[in-house]
Design an enzyme around this catalytic site. Structure first.
Site, PDB file in Angstrom:
ATOM      1  N   ALA A  44     -13.444 -11.372   6.969  1.00 28.16           N
ATOM      2  CA  ALA A  44     -13.404  -9.978   6.518  1.00 28.16           C
ATOM      3  C   ALA A  44     -13.183  -9.977   5.019  1.00 28.16           C
ATOM      4  O   ALA A  44     -12.631 -10.923   4.460  1.00 28.16           O
ATOM      5  CB  ALA A  44     -12.285  -9.220   7.218  1.00 28.16           C
TER       6      ALA A  44
ATOM      7  N   ARG B 210      -4.047   5.694  -2.641  1.00 33.43           N
ATOM      8  CA  ARG B 210      -2.762   5.013  -2.789  1.00 33.43           C
ATOM      9  C   ARG B 210      -1.898   5.795  -3.750  1.00 33.43           C
ATOM     10  O   ARG B 210      -2.360   6.231  -4.791  1.00 33.43           O
ATOM     11  CB  ARG B 210      -2.963   3.595  -3.335  1.00 33.43           C
TER      12      ARG B 210
ATOM     13  N   VAL C 149      -5.512 -11.458   7.801  1.00 33.57           N
ATOM     14  CA  VAL C 149      -6.374 -12.633   7.681  1.00 33.57           C
ATOM     15  C   VAL C 149      -5.541 -13.901   7.559  1.00 33.57           C
ATOM     16  O   VAL C 149      -4.402 -13.870   7.096  1.00 33.57           O
ATOM     17  CB  VAL C 149      -7.326 -12.527   6.453  1.00 33.57           C
TER      18      VAL C 149
ATOM     19  N   TRP D 105       0.851  -1.197   0.000  1.00 31.23           N
ATOM     20  CA  TRP D 105       0.000   0.000   0.000  1.00 31.23           C
ATOM     21  C   TRP D 105       0.883   1.242   0.000  1.00 31.23           C
ATOM     22  O   TRP D 105       1.276   1.718   1.070  1.00 31.23           O
ATOM     23  CB  TRP D 105      -0.903  -0.009   1.235  1.00 31.23           C
TER      24      TRP D 105
ATOM     25  N   GLN E  54     -13.825   1.506  -1.620  1.00 29.48           N
ATOM     26  CA  GLN E  54     -13.923   0.127  -1.134  1.00 29.48           C
ATOM     27  C   GLN E  54     -15.149  -0.046  -0.245  1.00 29.48           C
ATOM     28  O   GLN E  54     -15.677   0.920   0.299  1.00 29.48           O
ATOM     29  CB  GLN E  54     -12.698  -0.237  -0.273  1.00 29.48           C
TER      30      GLN E  54
ATOM     31  N   HIS F 125      -6.726   1.612   2.768  1.00 32.27           N
ATOM     32  CA  HIS F 125      -7.797   0.624   2.652  1.00 32.27           C
ATOM     33  C   HIS F 125      -8.815   0.870   3.766  1.00 32.27           C
ATOM     34  O   HIS F 125      -8.570   1.689   4.656  1.00 32.27           O
ATOM     35  CB  HIS F 125      -7.252  -0.819   2.693  1.00 32.27           C
TER      36      HIS F 125
HETATM   37  N1  PHE Z   1      -7.663  -4.294   2.778  1.00 35.18           N
HETATM   38  C1  PHE Z   1      -7.347  -5.148   1.699  1.00 35.18           C
HETATM   39  C2  PHE Z   1      -6.940  -4.281   0.536  1.00 35.18           C
HETATM   40  O1  PHE Z   1      -6.950  -3.290   0.329  1.00 35.18           O
HETATM   41  C3  PHE Z   1      -8.504  -6.000   1.260  1.00 35.18           C
HETATM   42  C4  PHE Z   1      -8.910  -6.987   2.305  1.00 35.18           C
HETATM   43  C5  PHE Z   1      -9.854  -6.663   3.218  1.00 35.18           C
HETATM   44  C6  PHE Z   1      -8.340  -8.252   2.366  1.00 35.18           C
HETATM   45  C7  PHE Z   1     -10.276  -7.589   4.194  1.00 35.18           C
HETATM   46  C8  PHE Z   1      -8.724  -9.166   3.293  1.00 35.18           C
HETATM   47  C9  PHE Z   1      -9.697  -8.843   4.194  1.00 35.18           C
HETATM   48  O2  PHE Z   1      -6.482  -4.385  -0.355  1.00 35.18           O
END
Ligand code: PHE
Length: 348
Positions: A316, A203, A260, A157, A217, A177
């Site tokens: 998530a 980003r 995760v 990121w 998002q 994010h």
């Molecule tokens: N936050 C991650 C992204 O930007 C996406 C994501 C969210 C992945 C939740 C796993 C669980 O790219």
């Protein structure tokens, strides 16, 4: 001709001649004051002097003078009317005979429309909407979701930082994010949790057909006793079917996100080349376009939120709304969304 008629005729010619010379409203008003003015207009004074006229001619003179007064008033009104009409037609903007200008109706931006549809899809499955800040602490954006300073995952990121230093350090950024809101939600509530968090993310990256420096998002988070990977898959399948129809193909790949375990990416078959690409600039010939990252919430994050990770599990996900919009409508370049080209925007 009697002397009375001759006198009134002379007055009439003089007054009407002066009126033709009176150009413009100020001149017309000066003319009115001179001839018809209440106190000392010439005709007014003449009428007032009637009482001194010889009794035998007084009635006839009075009648003539009053007729003259009516004529002068009518002439003045006529001149004013025609001046107004001339002004109206000289000013095209006031042409009352032109048809009205149609009001163009606005509409929601395609990303907003798609966002609303995604929110509705998850809301039907029982998710509530939560909102978090776009300007975020790096502690929430990174550390709390298991991306410590100097961790190579931060490179995933590229961050737009706020210059302000706090205790000599950059601590504030534009969220990269919506995942920091997993933490914000769990800090504020007790399980069970079932929320979505829509919003803009930023980003610092080179833009191309599928990447923009600002993106939208929806984060999703479900935490409860007995939440399993199959719940995640079922939820996301239902979402994909709701938005894209039964015939779209969906694929889950294993992937890595620090927050995760296990992590996946969900992709949908490329609308341009239908998964059989050659030189496809949308899917780069992979046949698939990633629309979201997801996974089972890392137990450490559940623990950090103050939940008992031996009792609670969760999933998530983070959906890229622009990608979803591109897939729905066959838009081949994400950059169209934010260039404000009405030829593009009017199509939705
Ligand atoms: N936050 C991650 C992204 O930007 C996406 C994501 C969210 C992945 C939740 C796993 C669980 O790219």
């Amino acid at each position: 001709m009697s002397t009375i008629e001759a006198e009134v005729d002379a007055l009439r010619s003089e007054a009407l001649e002066a009126l033709t010379q009176a150009d413009g409203e100020a001149a017309r008003e000066a003319w009115r004051a001179e001839w018809l003015g209440r106190k000392d207009g010439r005709l007014t004074l003449r009428l007032r002097a009637l009482k001194d006229a010889p009794p035998e001619s007084r009635a006839a003179l009075g009648k003539s003078l009053n007729e003259l007064k009516a004529t002068l008033e009518a002439e003045l009104e006529a001149r004013r009317d025609s001046a107004r009409a001339a002004a109206l037609s000289a000013d095209a903007a006031l042409d009352v005979t032109l048809p009205g200008r149609p009001q163009s109706l606005g509409r929601l931006h395609p990303v907003t429309q798609t966002m609303n549809d995604c929110i509705a899809a998850f809301a039907e499955m029982g998710f509530r909407v939560f909102e978090g800040p776009e300007v975020e602490w790096s502690r929430y954006n990174f550390d709390a979701v298991r991306i410590p300073d100097d961790h190579p995952a931060r490179d995933m990121w590229d961050t737009i930082w706020i210059d302000t230093l706090i205790e000599g350090e950059r601590q504030i950024l534009l969220r990269t994010h919506t995942s920091p809101n997993q933490i914000r939600v769990m800090e504020q509530t007790e399980p069970p949790v079932r929320v979505i968090v829509p919003g803009k993310c930023y980003r610092q990256e080179a833009t191309d057909a599928t990447h923009e420096w600002m993106l939208t998002q929806i984060e999703g988070l479900a935490v409860d006793e007995g939440v399993r990977m199959s719940d995640l898959k079922g939820t996301l399948y239902a979402f994909a079917r709701r938005l894209f129809g039964e015939d779209r193909r969906i694929i889950f790949h294993h992937s890595y996100f620090p927050f995760v375990e296990p992590g996946v990416e969900m992709a949908i078959d490329c609308f341009l080349c239908r998964a059989g690409g050659s030189d496809c600039r949308t899917c780069h010939d992979t046949g698939w376009i990633e629309i979201l990252g997801a996974g089972m919430v890392h137990p450490e994050i559940i623990e950090n939120a103050g939940y008992d990770s031996s009792r609670y599990t969760g999933f998530a996900f983070g959906v890229g709304i622009e990608r979803v919009a591109m897939l729905r409508w066959g838009i081949e370049d994400i950059r169209h969304f934010y260039q404000n080209d009405l030829r593009f925007l009017r199509q939705f």
